[in-house]
Design a protein around this motif. Structure first.
Motif, mmCIF file in Angstrom:
data_model
loop_
_atom_site.group_PDB
_atom_site.id
_atom_site.type_symbol
_atom_site.label_atom_id
_atom_site.label_comp_id
_atom_site.label_asym_id
_atom_site.label_seq_id
_atom_site.Cartn_x
_atom_site.Cartn_y
_atom_site.Cartn_z
ATOM 1 N N TYR A 134 12.576 4.481 -4.771
ATOM 2 C CA TYR A 134 13.297 4.833 -5.994
ATOM 3 C C TYR A 134 12.870 3.983 -7.187
ATOM 4 C CZ TYR A 134 16.316 7.938 -3.369
ATOM 5 O OH TYR A 134 16.769 8.977 -2.606
ATOM 6 N N SER A 135 11.702 3.368 -7.129
ATOM 7 C CA SER A 135 11.258 2.518 -8.240
ATOM 8 C C SER A 135 10.922 3.312 -9.490
ATOM 9 C CB SER A 135 10.057 1.665 -7.810
ATOM 10 O OG SER A 135 8.932 2.456 -7.477
ATOM 11 N N PHE A 136 10.871 4.652 -9.386
ATOM 12 C CA PHE A 136 10.619 5.469 -10.566
ATOM 13 C C PHE A 136 11.747 5.361 -11.590
ATOM 14 C CE2 PHE A 136 12.862 8.260 -7.593
ATOM 15 C CZ PHE A 136 13.852 8.814 -8.399
ATOM 16 N N THR A 196 0.925 4.104 1.330
ATOM 17 C CA THR A 196 2.284 3.750 1.739
ATOM 18 C C THR A 196 2.735 2.445 1.090
ATOM 19 O OG1 THR A 196 1.353 2.683 3.707
ATOM 20 C CG2 THR A 196 2.166 4.933 3.953
ATOM 21 N N TYR A 197 1.806 1.632 0.606
ATOM 22 C CA TYR A 197 2.157 0.362 -0.016
ATOM 23 C C TYR A 197 2.039 0.413 -1.530
ATOM 24 C CZ TYR A 197 1.885 -1.343 4.739
ATOM 25 O OH TYR A 197 2.087 -1.523 6.087
ATOM 26 N N ARG A 198 1.865 1.606 -2.088
ATOM 27 C CA ARG A 198 1.747 1.755 -3.529
ATOM 28 C C ARG A 198 3.060 2.318 -4.052
ATOM 29 N NH1 ARG A 198 -2.210 5.213 -3.683
ATOM 30 N NH2 ARG A 198 -3.742 3.589 -3.353
ATOM 31 N N SER A 199 3.773 1.551 -4.864
ATOM 32 C CA SER A 199 5.077 1.983 -5.343
ATOM 33 C C SER A 199 4.936 3.022 -6.442
ATOM 34 C CB SER A 199 5.874 0.783 -5.868
ATOM 35 O OG SER A 199 5.291 0.281 -7.062
ATOM 36 N N ALA A 200 6.010 3.798 -6.622
ATOM 37 C CA ALA A 200 6.037 4.766 -7.714
ATOM 38 C C ALA A 200 5.889 4.059 -9.052
ATOM 39 C CB ALA A 200 7.350 5.551 -7.673
ATOM 40 N N LEU A 201 6.501 2.879 -9.180
ATOM 41 C CA LEU A 201 6.399 2.127 -10.433
ATOM 42 C C LEU A 201 4.949 1.746 -10.707
ATOM 43 C CD1 LEU A 201 8.091 0.850 -12.733
ATOM 44 C CD2 LEU A 201 8.084 -1.271 -11.403
ATOM 45 N N GLN A 202 4.241 1.323 -9.677
ATOM 46 C CA GLN A 202 2.836 0.948 -9.849
ATOM 47 C C GLN A 202 2.004 2.152 -10.292
ATOM 48 O OE1 GLN A 202 0.964 -0.434 -6.284
ATOM 49 N NE2 GLN A 202 -0.636 -1.537 -7.367
ATOM 50 N N ILE A 203 2.290 3.320 -9.738
ATOM 51 C CA ILE A 203 1.564 4.531 -10.118
ATOM 52 C C ILE A 203 1.849 4.890 -11.573
ATOM 53 C CG2 ILE A 203 1.414 7.023 -9.716
ATOM 54 C CD1 ILE A 203 1.971 6.382 -6.737
ATOM 55 N N MET A 204 3.108 4.830 -11.983
ATOM 56 C CA MET A 204 3.475 5.160 -13.357
ATOM 57 C C MET A 204 2.776 4.233 -14.343
ATOM 58 S SD MET A 204 7.507 5.807 -12.539
ATOM 59 C CE MET A 204 8.064 5.696 -14.217
ATOM 60 N N TYR A 205 2.671 2.968 -13.987
ATOM 61 C CA TYR A 205 2.014 2.023 -14.886
ATOM 62 C C TYR A 205 0.497 2.155 -14.814
ATOM 63 C CZ TYR A 205 6.300 -0.070 -16.411
ATOM 64 O OH TYR A 205 7.524 -0.257 -17.013
ATOM 65 N N GLY A 206 -0.016 2.676 -13.692
ATOM 66 C CA GLY A 206 -1.445 2.954 -13.607
ATOM 67 C C GLY A 206 -1.879 4.043 -14.559
ATOM 68 N N GLU A 221 1.998 -5.552 -5.907
ATOM 69 C CA GLU A 221 1.978 -4.651 -4.764
ATOM 70 C C GLU A 221 3.303 -4.736 -4.019
ATOM 71 O OE1 GLU A 221 -0.211 -6.423 -1.158
ATOM 72 O OE2 GLU A 221 -1.273 -7.225 -2.888
ATOM 73 N N GLY A 222 3.626 -3.662 -3.355
ATOM 74 C CA GLY A 222 4.879 -3.599 -2.608
ATOM 75 C C GLY A 222 5.223 -2.153 -2.321
ATOM 76 N N GLU A 223 6.141 -1.946 -1.393
ATOM 77 C CA GLU A 223 6.484 -0.598 -0.975
ATOM 78 C C GLU A 223 7.488 0.068 -1.897
ATOM 79 O OE1 GLU A 223 7.005 0.098 3.228
ATOM 80 O OE2 GLU A 223 6.208 -1.890 3.668
ATOM 81 N N GLY A 224 7.891 -0.602 -2.969
ATOM 82 C CA GLY A 224 8.776 0.020 -3.927
ATOM 83 C C GLY A 224 10.211 -0.407 -3.758
ATOM 84 N N LEU A 225 11.118 0.475 -4.129
ATOM 85 C CA LEU A 225 12.545 0.209 -4.057
ATOM 86 C C LEU A 225 13.148 1.145 -3.018
ATOM 87 C CD1 LEU A 225 15.230 -0.974 -4.982
ATOM 88 C CD2 LEU A 225 15.195 0.605 -6.918
ATOM 89 N N PRO A 226 13.422 0.651 -1.805
ATOM 90 C CA PRO A 226 13.968 1.524 -0.762
ATOM 91 C C PRO A 226 15.364 2.026 -1.124
ATOM 92 C CG PRO A 226 13.132 -0.542 0.156
ATOM 93 C CD PRO A 226 13.196 -0.716 -1.322
ATOM 94 N N PHE A 270 7.584 14.971 -8.906
ATOM 95 C CA PHE A 270 7.188 13.586 -8.661
ATOM 96 C C PHE A 270 8.382 12.785 -8.150
ATOM 97 C CE2 PHE A 270 6.730 9.186 -10.245
ATOM 98 C CZ PHE A 270 5.581 8.822 -9.558
ATOM 99 N N MET A 271 9.540 12.941 -8.794
ATOM 100 C CA MET A 271 10.726 12.197 -8.353
ATOM 101 C C MET A 271 11.167 12.640 -6.963
ATOM 102 S SD MET A 271 13.047 11.547 -11.779
ATOM 103 C CE MET A 271 13.186 13.248 -12.315
#
Length: 430
Positions: free
Chosen positions: A253-255, A193-203, A287-292, A243-244
Motif C-alpha cells: 500500500y505504499s502507493f 517482489t522487492y520493488r515497492s510501489a513507491l519506488q516505481i512511482m518515483y522511478g 529498497e524494500g517490499e513496500g507497506l504491507p 495500478f492501485m
C-alpha cells in the motif's frame, strides 16, 4: 530489446499494414552483432497488430522482459561514447582534477534515458546490457549494468564534489543523467517482489512520454510480471485504478504516499483518487517490499508501521524534545544541510524550520508546516485542519533518503475522518 522510436517512420517488413521507427533495423542489427546467435524480441516485429491484443501486450511488457535471458538497451552512439569516457576517466591514475561536463550532457540528452518505457523494460530484466546503434566503422562497445553503475556513479559523484559545482547540481543541471544513475541503482534490486510501489512511482519522475497512458503501462510492467488480458481502451483514471488494484493484490500500500487528493468515499478516504500520482518528495526510495496491508470493512489495515500521536497545538512549534533536537542537529542536519547548501549556525529554535528548508530543496511539495512528536517532526503535504489529536502511521520498511513516509489520520472541522501523507524526520529505526 529496449530502445526509443523517435519521430521518423518507415515501412514495416514484418507487418506491412503498419509503419515502424527508422531506428528499428539499425537497432536490430546492433543487437544481432553484439549477441550473435541469440533469438531477439523487438517490439516493431513482435507486438501484435490487432488492437485488443496490442493493448494487452503493452500491459504485459513486464512479463515479457522478465522472461528474457537479457535486456539489451540501445543508446545513442554519443551516450555509449560518454559511458566509455567515464570508464577511462575513472581508471586514469593520477585522475584529472577537472571532471568534464560533456559526457553528462550527452547522457542527459539521450531519448532512451528520458523515456517512461525504459524503467519497466530494464527493471524486470535478469541482466541488462548497454550498446549503441549499428554505425559504419563504429567500435562495438557493450557495458553490463552493474559495471556501468560503478564508473558512471563514481564519475557523477566526483563531478558534484568539484568546488565550482552548485549543491545538488546533478539533479538540477543534468536531471536525466541523474535519472540514469538512479535506474542503474534500481537494477541491482531486480526481483520485482522487492520493488515497492513507491519506488516505481518515483522511478517515473522526470520521464517523458507523448501519451500519459504510457507512464502507467510502464508502472504496471515494473510492478508485476504477470501477463495482462485487459482489452478495453483505458483512460488515465482506469489505468491508475488498475495500478492501485495490482498494488493491493500484491499487498503493498505504499502507493498512498503520493501528493494526489484523497478519495471522498466513506472507507476510502485514505486512498488517492485515480490520477497521474504527483510525487511528494524527489529522490531515491530505499529498497524494500513496500507497506504491507490488507483491505478490511471500512478501510485498510496496515502492518509494519509505527503509530505516533502529534498535537495540533504543536503546529510549527519551535520547541523540540531534547533527544529529537540532538538527533536533528547532530545527525540529520549534519548529513542533509551540506548536501543542500544550508547553514546550520542558527539557534535550536530554528531546527525544524531549517529541516523544512532542506526538504523544500529536495523538491518537497508539502505546504503544511510541521508537527512534533517525541520521535520525530512530521511535515505533511497539507495543513491538518480541525481539532483534537492527530495519529501518524510511519512506514518502517522503506524510506526516502531524508525521512520516512507517514500518513496523518485526523477528524476535520466537519467531523469527517481525513488522511494526509507526508514525511517524518526522526530516529524511528534506531
Amino acid at each position: 530489446v529496449s530502445y526509443v522510436w523517435g519521430s521518423r517512420r518507415v515501412p514495416n517488413p514484418v507487418h506491412p499494414s503498419i509503419s515502424m521507427s527508422d531506428r528499428t533495423l539499425r537497432t536490430f542489427a546492433a543487437v544481432a552483432r553484439s549477441f550473435p546467435g541469440k533469438p531477439i524480441w523487438i517490439d516493431a516485429f513482435c507486438v501484435p497488430v490487432e488492437r485488443m491484443a496490442k493493448r494487452a501486450t503493452l500491459e504485459s511488457l513486464g512479463f515479457i522482459f522478465s522472461r528474457a535471458e537479457a535486456v539489451v538497451v540501445v543508446l545513442s552512439p554519443e551516450s555509449i561514447a560518454a559511458i566509455e569516457y567515464m570508464r577511462v576517466f575513472m581508471a586514469t591514475k593520477p585522475r584529472p582534477l577537472v571532471v568534464p561536463d560533456t559526457p553528462l550532457a550527452a547522457l542527459d540528452a539521450d531519448e532512451w534515458i528520458r523515456s517512461v518505457w525504459t524503467y519497466q523494460e530494464t527493471a524486470n530484466s535478469q541482466v541488462s546490457w548497454f550498446i549503441s546503434e549499428a554505425r559504419e566503422g563504429a567500435a562495438a562497445l557493450a557495458f553490463r549494468d552493474e559495471h556501468a553503475l560503478n564508473f558512471v556513479g563514481a564519475y557523477m559523484n566526483q563531478w558534484e564534489e568539484m568546488p565550482d559545482k552548485p549543491v545538488m547540481g546533478m539533479r538540477h543541471i543534468y536531471p536525466y543523467a541523474d535519472n540514469f544513475q538512479e535506474l542503474l541503482l534500481d537494477l541491482q534490486l531486480r526481483a520485482y517482489t522487492y520493488r515497492s510501489a513507491l519506488q516505481i512511482m518515483y522511478g517515473m519522475n522526470r520521464r517523458a512520454s507523448a501519451d500519459p497512458a504510457n507512464q502507467f503501462y510502464s508502472m504496471i510492467g515494473a510492478l508485476t510480471q504477470n501477463p495482462s488480458s485487459r482489452a478495453t481502451k483505458p483512460t488515465i483514471e482506469l489505468l491508475a485504478e488498475r495500478f492501485m488494484e495490482l498494488c493491493e493484490e500484491k499487498g503493498d500500500y505504499s502507493f498512498i504516499f503520493c501528493a494526489a487528493p484523497r478519495d471522498t468515499q466513506p472507507g476510502l478516504r485514505w486512498r488517492p483518487i485515480p490520477c497521474m500520482f504527483p510525487i511528494i518528495l524527489a529522490g531515491h526510495v530505499s529498497e524494500g517490499e513496500g507497506l504491507p496491508g490488507k483491505r478490511v470493512n471500512g478501510g485498510v489495515l496496515l502492518s509494519n508501521v509505527l503509530v505516533l500521536s502529534v498535537a495540533r497545538e504543536d503546529h510549527c512549534s519551535t520547541v523540540l524534545p531534547s533527544k529529537l533536537k540532538t538527533y536533528i542537529r547532530d545527525r540529520w542536519l549534519a548529513m542533509a544541510a551540506p548536501h543542500h547548501g544550508i547553514s546550520t549556525d542558527g539557534p535550536d529554535e530554528t531546527l525544524a524550520q531549517t529541516v523544512y528548508e532542506c526538504l523544500k530543496r529536495s523538491i518537497f511539495s508539502g505546504e503544511g508546516g510541521w508537527y512534533t512528536s517525541e520521535l520525530g517532526v512530521f511535515y505533511p503535504q497539507n495543513a491538518l485542519s480541525g481539532d483534537g489529536e492527530v495519529t501518524l502511521c510511519v512506514v518502517l520498511e522503506i524510506s526516502w533518503r531524508f525521512g520516512a513516509p507517514a500518513l496523518a489520520s485526523f477528524t476535520d472541522r466537519e467531523g469527517e475522518r481525513r488522511y494526509v501523507p507526508g514525511i517524518l524526520v526522526g530516529w524511528i529505526r534506531d
